[in-house]
Design a protein around this motif. Structure first.
Motif, short mmCIF file in Angstrom:
data_model
loop_
_atom_site.label_atom_id
_atom_site.label_comp_id
_atom_site.label_asym_id
_atom_site.label_seq_id
_atom_site.Cartn_x
_atom_site.Cartn_y
_atom_site.Cartn_z
N LEU A 240 0.81 -1.22 0.00
CA LEU A 240 0.00 0.00 0.00
C LEU A 240 0.84 1.27 0.00
CD1 LEU A 240 -2.85 -1.12 2.41
CD2 LEU A 240 -3.01 -0.67 -0.03
N GLU A 241 2.12 1.15 -0.38
CA GLU A 241 3.02 2.31 -0.27
C GLU A 241 2.54 3.52 -1.06
OE1 GLU A 241 6.80 0.82 -1.73
OE2 GLU A 241 6.25 1.26 -3.79
N HIS B 106 -14.02 0.77 -1.22
CA HIS B 106 -13.38 1.66 -0.25
C HIS B 106 -12.97 2.93 -0.97
CE1 HIS B 106 -10.18 -0.38 -2.45
NE2 HIS B 106 -9.52 0.74 -2.30
N VAL C 239 -14.74 -3.89 6.22
CA VAL C 239 -13.44 -4.54 6.02
C VAL C 239 -12.46 -3.62 5.31
CG1 VAL C 239 -12.27 -6.55 5.06
CG2 VAL C 239 -14.60 -6.77 5.90
N CYS C 240 -12.72 -3.39 4.04
CA CYS C 240 -11.72 -2.77 3.15
C CYS C 240 -11.28 -1.36 3.56
CB CYS C 240 -12.23 -2.80 1.72
SG CYS C 240 -12.90 -4.41 1.26
N ALA D 48 -10.68 -0.02 6.19
CA ALA D 48 -9.73 0.01 7.31
C ALA D 48 -8.29 0.03 6.85
CB ALA D 48 -9.98 -1.19 8.23
N GLU D 49 -8.02 -0.51 5.67
CA GLU D 49 -6.63 -0.60 5.18
C GLU D 49 -6.17 0.65 4.44
OE1 GLU D 49 -4.54 -2.92 5.94
OE2 GLU D 49 -5.34 -4.93 5.67
N PHE D 50 -7.10 1.52 4.04
CA PHE D 50 -6.73 2.63 3.16
C PHE D 50 -6.85 3.98 3.86
CE2 PHE D 50 -7.79 -0.88 0.46
CZ PHE D 50 -6.92 -0.79 -0.60
#
Ligand SMILES: Nc1nc2c(ncn2[C@@H]2O[C@H](COP(=O)(O)OP(=O)(O)O)[C@@H](O)[C@H]2O)c(=O)[nH]1
Ligand SMILES: [Mg+2]
Ligand SMILES: [Zn+2]
Lengths: 218, 114
Positions: A10-11, A92, A122-123, A125-127
């Protein structure tokens, strides 16, 4: 032959989100990323929040929910600047989508920018999108075991709004169980029990939000 | 289903690395995916297959190493791993140990055909 790489998948998003963050900061703007499952009450909470705060703060809203494009109209009706993101079915929002949307506002004229993320536990949360804080909503109709099923979302968020408490008499979910489960995952989480329908508990949420905005301005 | 976005990022990074090392074909890509991340390995595989059809990476294997969740106890400072989520230290039974590994989404290495 093995070539070591060691790069974060996710850089790119992290980099864009950090740039967004810097832009928001230079405009002295507080940004909150609001997440929940579809229908938990994000737009309803926004309407209540706008109603209570719009005389005191200049608010902008980025609508990312794909469920219905009526959300942006609901927010516009509430009387603040709003931009709708077309997520093209994505689950997301990411830093890049926010970069495009944020350019539609005069950022230096705003005090508070609220991002309504896509309905999904879910999704998102990562971005990162460049927010100061993430906040989430769980409605009591979703059940009290959700924190254990979606731990990442509960760990990433600074605040939890437990919504639809007016429905507590009709559902099995217990506030105490939600609180116990949340405490296991994120002991620093600020928790608010509200009903967007009756208005109960909204003032505590507003007070917290206002304090966050004030602190960020200092 | 954000795996599509993750896999697109993986492919972008890997193509950059292949350019850097002037590599034409890859045998495998090795990932580390934390059990606490929101990525599902089967979904990653499926998206990788879809996104690399008729592609420089067609036939490249995607190896996914699942990283267990590693905790550190605030109290006794011991570290331990767990297959799922846990809320108590197995050594001193203190609550809410800190998660120190298990959220990674990383490309660790690429393997070149010799
Ligand atoms: N009973 C009850 N219904 C609510 C409450 N908050 C929202 N709703 C309803 O739940 C539905 C979804 O709300 P909405 O704000 O659109 O959810 P979103 O998808 O998260 O933006 C709507 O029909 C709302 O009227 C509440 O506190 N109590
Ligand atoms: Mg909505
Ligand atoms: Zn311990």
């Amino acid at each position: 032959m093995k070539i070591p790489v060691v790069r974060n998948i996710l850089e790119v998003n992290d980099r864009i989100a950090d740039q967004n963050r810097a832009i928001f900061e230079s405009s002295n703007l507080f940004v909150i990323n609001l997440m929940s499952s579809p229908g938990a009450g994000k737009t309803s909470l926004l309407e209540k929040t706008i109603e209570k705060l719009k005389d005191r703060l200049s608010i902008g809203v980025i609508e990312g929910d794909i469920q219905c494009s009526f959300d942006a109209e609901r927010i516009a009706k509430a009387g603040v600047a709003v931009t709708q993101i077309n997520t093209d079915g994505a689950c997301h929002l990411d830093g890049n989508m926010i970069r495009e949307a944020m350019n539609q506002f005069d950022l230096s004229a705003l005090d508070l920018l609220i991002v309504e993320n896509v309905g999904n536990l879910v999704c998102p949360a990562e971005f990162k999108v460049g927010e100061n804080v993430k906040a989430m909503i769980l409605s009591v109709t979703e059940g009290d075991d959700k924190p254990l099923k979606y731990p990442l979302m509960f760990q990433e968020s600074s605040a939890l709004v437990i919504n639809k408490i007016d429905l507590l008499p009709y559902v099995d979910a217990k506030i105490e169980t939600i609180r116990d489960n949340v405490a296991k995952l994120n002991k620093d989480m600020a928790i608010f029990e509200v009903s967007c329908k009756t208005g109960e508990g909204i003032d505590e949420w507003i007070a917290w939000l206002e304090k966050q905005v004030d602190q960020a301005k200092k | 289903m954000h795996e599509m976005a993750l896999v697109q990022n993986i492919i972008d990074i890997v193509l950059q690395e292949m350019d850097k090392y002037e590599v034409e074909k890859l045998q495998a890509i090795n990932l580390a995916v934390g059990r606490m991340s929101a990525a599902v390995p089967e979904q990653l595989q499926m998206c990788f297959e879809i996104l690399t059809t008729d592609h420089k990476l067609t036939g490249t294997k995607l190896n996914i190493r699942m990283v267990p969740v590693t905790y550190k106890c605030w109290e006794c400072e011991k570290e331990f791993t767990s297959a799922g989520i846990t809320f108590t230290c197995p050594f001193c039974e203190s609550p809410n140990p800190e998660i120190i590994f298990g959220r990674e989404l990383k490309i660790e290495s690429i393997e070149v055909v010799d």
